[in-house]
Design a protein around this motif. Structure first.
Motif, mmCIF file in Angstrom:
data_model
loop_
_atom_site.group_PDB
_atom_site.id
_atom_site.type_symbol
_atom_site.label_atom_id
_atom_site.label_comp_id
_atom_site.label_asym_id
_atom_site.label_seq_id
_atom_site.Cartn_x
_atom_site.Cartn_y
_atom_site.Cartn_z
ATOM 1 N N VAL A 269 0.850 -1.189 0.000
ATOM 2 C CA VAL A 269 0.000 0.000 0.000
ATOM 3 C C VAL A 269 0.888 1.241 0.000
ATOM 4 O O VAL A 269 1.757 1.391 0.867
ATOM 5 N N LEU A 270 0.678 2.128 -0.968
ATOM 6 C CA LEU A 270 1.424 3.376 -1.054
ATOM 7 C C LEU A 270 0.456 4.549 -0.890
ATOM 8 O O LEU A 270 -0.692 4.489 -1.346
ATOM 9 N N THR A 271 0.936 5.628 -0.255
ATOM 10 C CA THR A 271 0.090 6.768 0.110
ATOM 11 C C THR A 271 0.610 8.048 -0.512
ATOM 12 O O THR A 271 1.822 8.274 -0.577
ATOM 13 N N THR A 272 -0.310 8.893 -0.957
ATOM 14 C CA THR A 272 0.017 10.236 -1.439
ATOM 15 C C THR A 272 -0.899 11.227 -0.724
ATOM 16 O O THR A 272 -2.079 10.937 -0.494
ATOM 17 N N ILE A 273 -0.344 12.404 -0.376
ATOM 18 C CA ILE A 273 -1.162 13.476 0.192
ATOM 19 C C ILE A 273 -0.962 14.741 -0.634
ATOM 20 O O ILE A 273 0.067 14.933 -1.277
ATOM 21 N N LEU A 274 -1.973 15.593 -0.611
ATOM 22 C CA LEU A 274 -1.920 16.880 -1.309
ATOM 23 C C LEU A 274 -2.554 17.938 -0.408
ATOM 24 O O LEU A 274 -3.718 17.785 -0.018
ATOM 25 N N PRO A 275 -1.795 18.979 0.007
ATOM 26 C CA PRO A 275 -0.430 19.271 -0.413
ATOM 27 C C PRO A 275 0.562 18.264 0.173
ATOM 28 O O PRO A 275 0.279 17.634 1.190
ATOM 29 N N ALA A 276 1.719 18.156 -0.479
ATOM 30 C CA ALA A 276 2.704 17.172 -0.054
ATOM 31 C C ALA A 276 3.256 17.491 1.326
ATOM 32 O O ALA A 276 3.627 16.587 2.074
ATOM 33 N N ASP A 277 3.317 18.781 1.675
ATOM 34 C CA ASP A 277 3.807 19.210 2.977
ATOM 35 C C ASP A 277 2.618 19.666 3.816
ATOM 36 O O ASP A 277 2.005 20.688 3.526
ATOM 37 N N ILE A 278 2.277 18.899 4.841
ATOM 38 C CA ILE A 278 1.150 19.285 5.700
ATOM 39 C C ILE A 278 1.640 19.714 7.077
ATOM 40 O O ILE A 278 0.874 19.691 8.046
ATOM 41 N N GLN A 279 2.907 20.119 7.155
ATOM 42 C CA GLN A 279 3.378 20.700 8.400
ATOM 43 C C GLN A 279 2.553 21.956 8.699
ATOM 44 O O GLN A 279 2.356 22.801 7.842
ATOM 45 N N GLY A 280 2.063 22.082 9.883
ATOM 46 C CA GLY A 280 1.208 23.206 10.241
ATOM 47 C C GLY A 280 -0.266 22.892 10.135
ATOM 48 O O GLY A 280 -1.107 23.728 10.489
ATOM 49 N N PHE A 281 -0.616 21.685 9.652
ATOM 50 C CA PHE A 281 -2.025 21.302 9.597
ATOM 51 C C PHE A 281 -2.591 21.287 11.017
ATOM 52 O O PHE A 281 -2.075 20.618 11.914
ATOM 53 N N GLY A 282 -3.652 22.052 11.231
ATOM 54 C CA GLY A 282 -4.244 22.145 12.554
ATOM 55 C C GLY A 282 -3.581 23.147 13.475
ATOM 56 O O GLY A 282 -4.002 23.301 14.619
ATOM 57 N N ASP A 283 -2.546 23.836 12.977
ATOM 58 C CA ASP A 283 -1.889 24.879 13.770
ATOM 59 C C ASP A 283 -2.510 26.220 13.385
ATOM 60 O O ASP A 283 -2.261 26.736 12.300
ATOM 61 N N PHE A 284 -3.293 26.804 14.273
ATOM 62 C CA PHE A 284 -3.990 28.052 13.989
ATOM 63 C C PHE A 284 -3.384 29.224 14.755
ATOM 64 O O PHE A 284 -4.017 30.268 14.904
ATOM 65 N N GLY A 285 -2.131 29.033 15.206
ATOM 66 C CA GLY A 285 -1.482 30.093 15.968
ATOM 67 C C GLY A 285 -1.117 31.296 15.139
ATOM 68 O O GLY A 285 -1.149 32.436 15.616
ATOM 69 N N THR A 286 -0.750 31.081 13.874
ATOM 70 C CA THR A 286 -0.427 32.173 12.957
ATOM 71 C C THR A 286 -1.093 31.906 11.618
ATOM 72 O O THR A 286 -1.413 30.762 11.281
ATOM 73 N N ARG A 287 -1.235 32.965 10.822
ATOM 74 C CA ARG A 287 -1.872 32.828 9.517
ATOM 75 C C ARG A 287 -1.008 32.044 8.539
ATOM 76 O O ARG A 287 -1.512 31.451 7.590
ATOM 77 N N PHE A 288 0.312 32.080 8.715
ATOM 78 C CA PHE A 288 1.205 31.466 7.742
ATOM 79 C C PHE A 288 1.724 30.102 8.191
ATOM 80 O O PHE A 288 2.690 29.583 7.650
ATOM 81 N N ALA A 289 1.071 29.493 9.214
ATOM 82 C CA ALA A 289 1.517 28.184 9.684
ATOM 83 C C ALA A 289 1.223 27.086 8.668
ATOM 84 O O ALA A 289 1.955 26.094 8.585
ATOM 85 N N TYR A 290 0.148 27.253 7.869
ATOM 86 C CA TYR A 290 -0.270 26.198 6.941
ATOM 87 C C TYR A 290 -0.489 26.793 5.557
ATOM 88 O O TYR A 290 -0.691 27.997 5.402
ATOM 89 N N ASN A 291 -0.451 25.945 4.566
ATOM 90 C CA ASN A 291 -0.607 26.333 3.167
ATOM 91 C C ASN A 291 -1.918 27.112 2.971
ATOM 92 O O ASN A 291 -3.007 26.599 3.225
ATOM 93 N N SER A 292 -1.815 28.366 2.503
ATOM 94 C CA SER A 292 -3.005 29.215 2.372
ATOM 95 C C SER A 292 -3.957 28.723 1.291
ATOM 96 O O SER A 292 -5.154 29.032 1.329
ATOM 97 N N SER A 293 -3.457 27.950 0.307
ATOM 98 C CA SER A 293 -4.349 27.409 -0.726
ATOM 99 C C SER A 293 -5.280 26.349 -0.161
ATOM 100 O O SER A 293 -6.338 26.068 -0.734
ATOM 101 N N PHE A 294 -4.886 25.730 0.951
ATOM 102 C CA PHE A 294 -5.690 24.679 1.563
ATOM 103 C C PHE A 294 -6.234 25.137 2.917
ATOM 104 O O PHE A 294 -6.376 24.352 3.850
ATOM 105 N N THR A 295 -6.514 26.438 3.001
ATOM 106 C CA THR A 295 -7.123 27.047 4.182
ATOM 107 C C THR A 295 -8.386 27.775 3.758
ATOM 108 O O THR A 295 -8.396 28.469 2.739
ATOM 109 N N MET A 296 -9.455 27.627 4.512
ATOM 110 C CA MET A 296 -10.695 28.370 4.253
ATOM 111 C C MET A 296 -11.001 29.246 5.450
ATOM 112 O O MET A 296 -11.061 28.777 6.591
#
Length: 659
Positions: A269-296
């Protein structure tokens, strides 16, 4: 119409263990879609075949996009493995120059020789999992309550829809796509999808917790559903993802999300995620913690007390690199404790009609006292006029309604904002004349300032709003050359800064312009904040200092750094108008009755005049200063400080007298 193609040789595929293909190239583009442009775009495509002898009969595959930009180089790096046939033995790519402007109404003949292509590169590689491909137009768009109202008496009515940016209609008012869309394809021959879902994490506004659907948590996932075309046929490898449009999202919520897919082959089983870098996912401390294209962002950020942030930042640039610079500057020290909301226009360059005017109303905007706007490097599709036959967002009509509420401030920036609004006899022309109050000279200031690509800027000494830093650099060079608009301050407006040459010669073109009347303040710069750099003659952080000066002038700072926003009856003080001539009103708010002293000092710290020294009741109070000293003599132009002091606290503010 022009349609030229350059094709690669037919290339042998290296083997079935390679499932992905990365297609990269450089292109010099030069198409600003001005009125005399023919609309010269470029595109790419790829094809493959099991038998190399049959590849000339294979169909070309692409993402159905054409590309353009101002005069600049750009590197494209594309993952196209999902467009190849299985068991291929040969592959071929092509680059296209196409005159397609006539389709959208550009019939000009003033074309440059661009595009130029170079450094084409194909890299075959194994896949770590399924292919995940999407476009920002198919991602979640920031939005406001669907009903267009602020009604905290009926919070359940203030749902914010979870919709994609792309419009499902091209004529008439904007209607968003109901679901996000992603292409998902198991790349290894014989493999199959086992997981295909969207994960989310939410920072919820507790104001609306009592009316939320309890079956949806702050984290969770939904599975992708096969997309069906207008004929009822399933579209291969294309999936839709949806979250509830009611009972789930409300004003003040922020949502992070990503796509995940797994494929299985022979027990592996192989896995892919998009965006490839999800560092900051669920971190709402700053606006730039997570990819803005995948933020609503769900707007406005209402509080239980009925308050909300004073400032709305409208990110109409469509570039993550620009967004990150703005977020960092807005959250840095000179802007300390200025809460702000963010509205980001997805895929702004395509003009989908998903601007602020389509998704907000005058009522949902009414709580904002200030707006910061940037179009970044967009050459067109900036502010819309509401022409529904062209799918235009009614941005300018909304801004006019918002400014008409009174006591509103706005800061507009962008390399080509003014040149994009050059439509005589339109709401665009009125907006430039009445709101920005600038006169358009040309779309590229370089030939007018000795062909400088990184000109220095200095503040106007007669109106020193930007006395700190005083000097800065507008960097418009490598890796691409920017075309900053050339403008001058129109009659009734004030130039705040001007371009200089290396020897210090001042050009009369405006590098910052102020339009102020009794109820509004509007500042504009003909470049984006991301192109402001510090000058050896100025302060150490020009971006922050400039935003700090604007923030102070707009009276957005509240309390001390890192403290909470004050309630209605916290001790505060400010003055308006500022700058002023001949008088200004110094206002204060007291949490309880107290003795209040109000004094004015000059830059040397010398007392100019004491305006008040009396007992005052709790609540709001004010005193006027008419620009005179203790002897009643008129003081000179310049910067002064007011001090409002109670028995145990003091507030100091800066104000400017202009004559």
């Amino acid at each position: 119409h022009l349609w030229n193609v350059i094709q690669s040789p037919v290339i042998t595929w290296p083997g079935n263990e390679f499932s992905n293909l990365q297609f990269s190239y450089d292109v010099y583009q030069h198409e600003d879609l001005s009125t005399d442009s023919p609309g010269i775009f470029h595109s790419w495509s790829v094809r493959s075949a099991v038998d190399p002898a049959l590849i000339e009969y294979a169909p070309w595959q692409d993402r159905t996009f054409v590309y353009y930009d101002d005069a600049k180089y750009k590197r494209f790096d594309l993952s196209v493995g999902d467009l190849l046939v299985e068991n291929r033995t040969a592959v071929q790519v092509q680059l296209t120059c196409i005159e397609a402007g006539w389709i959208w109404g550009w019939w000009g003949n003033d074309a440059s020789p661009a595009p130029y292509f170079d450094n084409v590169r194909l890299v075959a590689s194994p896949h770590s999992g399924p292919s995940l491909i999407t476009h920002e137009r198919n991602l979640a768009q920031d939005s406001f309550p669907e009903n267009g109202q602020i009604d905290l008496g009926n919070p359940a009515s203030m749902n914010v829809r979870f919709d994609a940016a792309i419009a499902v209609n091209h004529d008439g008012p904007y209607v968003a796509g109901d679901s996000l869309v992603c292409n998902v394809q198991p790349m290894r021959p014989g493999s199959s999808l086992t997981v295909n879902r969207l994960h989310y994490s939410m920072n919820r506004n507790p104001v609306f917790d009592s009316v939320r659907d309890p079956s949806w948590g702050i984290t969770g996932s939904v599975d992708g559903v096969a997309c069906i075309n207008g004929s009822g046929i399933i579209v291969p490898d294309r999936f839709a993802y949806d979250l509830p449009d009611s009972g789930f999202l409300f004003p003040g919520d922020v949502l992070h999300y990503y796509f995940e897919a797994k494929s299985e082959l022979g027990g592996e089983v192989l896995t892919t995620i998009l965006p490839a870098d999800i560092q900051g996912f669920g971190d709402f401390g700053t606006r730039f913690a997570y990819n803005s294209s995948f933020t609503m962002n769900c707007l406005p950020g209402l509080r239980a007390t009925g308050g909300q942030p004073k400032l709305l930042f409208w990110d109409d640039a469509g570039q993550n690199s620009v967004s990150q610079i703005w977020y960092q500057a807005l959250e840095s020290d000179p802007m300390c404790n200025t809460e702000f909301d963010v509205f980001r226009t997805n895929n702004a360059s395509s003009g989908l009609g998903n601007g602020l005017g389509s998704l907000a109303t005058a009522e949902t905007m009414s709580g904002y006292e200030a707006l910061f706007y940037t179009s970044g490097i967009l050459a067109n599709n900036t502010l819309g006029d509401g022409n529904v036959s062209e799918g235009k967002s009614p941005d300018i009509p909304l801004l006019n309604q918002w400014l008409a509420l009174g006591y509103r401030c706005a800061f507009f920036s962008g390399d080509n904002l003014v040149s994009d609004l050059q439509t005589p006899g339109s709401v665009y022309e009125d907006f430039l004349a009445d709101v920005l109050k600038v006169d358009y000279v040309g779309y590229d200031i370089r030939p007018l300032i000795s062909n400088q690509t990184t000109p220095s800027v200095r503040n106007d000494p007669d109106y020193p709003l930007f006395s700190d830093p005083g000097f800065w650099i507008t960097y418009g060079g490598c890796p691409s050359v920017n075309t900053f608009d050339a403008v001058t301050a129109a009659e009734g407006a004030q130039r705040l800064a001007q371009f200089t040459d290396p020897g210090g010669l001042l050009y009369h073109y405006s590098a910052a312009t102020l339009n102020e009347d009794s109820s509004t303040r509007v500042i504009s710069i003909p470049y984006d904040l991301s192109f402001i750099f510090s000058s050896p003659q100025g302060g150490p952080n020009a971006r922050n200092e400039i935003l700090g000066a604007i923030n102070w002038y707009f009276d957005l700072v509240v309390g001390e750094c890192h403290s909470s926003v004050p309630e209605v009856f916290s001790f505060s003080a400010n003055n308006y108008p500022n700058p002023f001539n001949p008088s200004t009103r110094i206002e204060f708010v007291l949490p309880q009755a107290d003795k209040v002293s109000v004094k004015v000092f000059n830059l040397r710290g010398q007392l100019v005049q004491q305006l008040m020294n009396d007992e005052q009741p709790a609540g709001r109070g004010h005193v006027m200063w008419n620009g005179t000293n203790e002897k009643g003599h008129t003081v000179s132009s310049g910067v002064y400080f007011y001090e409002v002091r109670t028995s145990d606290e003091a507030k100091v503010g800066k104000m400017m007298l202009i004559k």
